[in-house]
Design an enzyme around this catalytic site. Sequence first.
Site, mmCIF file in Angstrom:
data_model
loop_
_atom_site.group_PDB
_atom_site.id
_atom_site.type_symbol
_atom_site.label_atom_id
_atom_site.label_comp_id
_atom_site.label_asym_id
_atom_site.label_seq_id
_atom_site.Cartn_x
_atom_site.Cartn_y
_atom_site.Cartn_z
ATOM 1 C CB CYS A 73 -0.905 -0.019 1.238
ATOM 2 S SG CYS A 73 -1.884 1.481 1.422
ATOM 3 C CB CYS B 2 -0.361 2.102 5.629
ATOM 4 S SG CYS B 2 -1.060 0.556 4.989
ATOM 5 C CB CYS C 102 -8.838 -3.577 -17.712
ATOM 6 S SG CYS C 102 -7.751 -3.836 -16.293
ATOM 7 C CB CYS D 184 -5.349 -0.435 2.536
ATOM 8 S SG CYS D 184 -4.064 -0.889 3.717
ATOM 9 C CB CYS E 216 -4.025 3.111 5.829
ATOM 10 S SG CYS E 216 -4.088 2.903 4.039
ATOM 11 C CG HIS F 66 -10.392 3.630 -3.710
ATOM 12 N ND1 HIS F 66 -11.485 2.786 -3.797
ATOM 13 C CD2 HIS F 66 -10.000 3.862 -4.995
ATOM 14 C CE1 HIS F 66 -11.746 2.537 -5.080
ATOM 15 N NE2 HIS F 66 -10.857 3.181 -5.816
ATOM 16 C CG HIS G 259 -13.925 -1.175 -7.939
ATOM 17 N ND1 HIS G 259 -13.341 0.026 -8.303
ATOM 18 C CD2 HIS G 259 -15.024 -0.856 -7.204
ATOM 19 C CE1 HIS G 259 -14.072 1.032 -7.822
ATOM 20 N NE2 HIS G 259 -15.097 0.521 -7.145
ATOM 21 C CG ASP H 118 -13.885 -10.053 -15.292
ATOM 22 O OD1 ASP H 118 -12.996 -9.924 -14.425
ATOM 23 O OD2 ASP H 118 -14.281 -9.103 -15.993
ATOM 24 N NE ARG I 253 -11.100 -7.902 -14.790
ATOM 25 C CZ ARG I 253 -11.661 -6.692 -14.932
ATOM 26 N NH1 ARG I 253 -10.926 -5.602 -14.892
ATOM 27 N NH2 ARG I 253 -12.970 -6.585 -15.124
ATOM 28 C CB CYS J 52 -9.419 -3.830 -11.547
ATOM 29 S SG CYS J 52 -9.136 -2.668 -12.851
#
Length: 163
Positions: free
Chosen positions: A81, A84, A99, A130, A133, A136, A139, A143, A151, A153
């Site tokens: 991360c 943190c 993607c 995470c 901490c 974000h 997602h 698939d 997956r 992403c």
Amino acid sequence: MKNIFLLIISFGLISCNGISQDNSTTIKKPETTMIDKIEKSDDEWKKVLSPEQYEVLREKGTEMPYSGKYYLHKEKGIYVCAACGSELFRSDTKFDAGCGWPSFSDVVDSTKVVYTKDKSHGMIRTEITCAKCGGHLGHVFDDGPALSGLRYCINSVSLEFKK
Ligand code: FE
């Protein structure tokens, strides 16, 4: 005779309570409670994160596809991360999903991230943050090509690579 019957029932209830109390002390707490969480104010995060990191990690932004520094990164190591340092993804689970974002088939272990239903932007997705901490990360979708079928992403901005 009736008194003896009541006495047996009462004894039975006490015994059951005794057993259930013993069991409750042996139930293991989930491992997620063992992670030392980091909590900072928005101002404190702004001091330690770049503006791009703050927008993605703290305001749930998304980096432009194909723009991130780890999208095509192939070195062997571990991705932590960026906020943190918690170890999140191993390079041997990374794959090119086409993607535009770094994609992984699995996390280092499931206690390192938190899964939350995300209904933003007219879609129903599962957001990954995470566990340490609250930052974000991205997602997860079902698939993926690997055995896990998943997956992850993830924004490059939310990650740091360690050899
Ligand atoms: Fe973190």
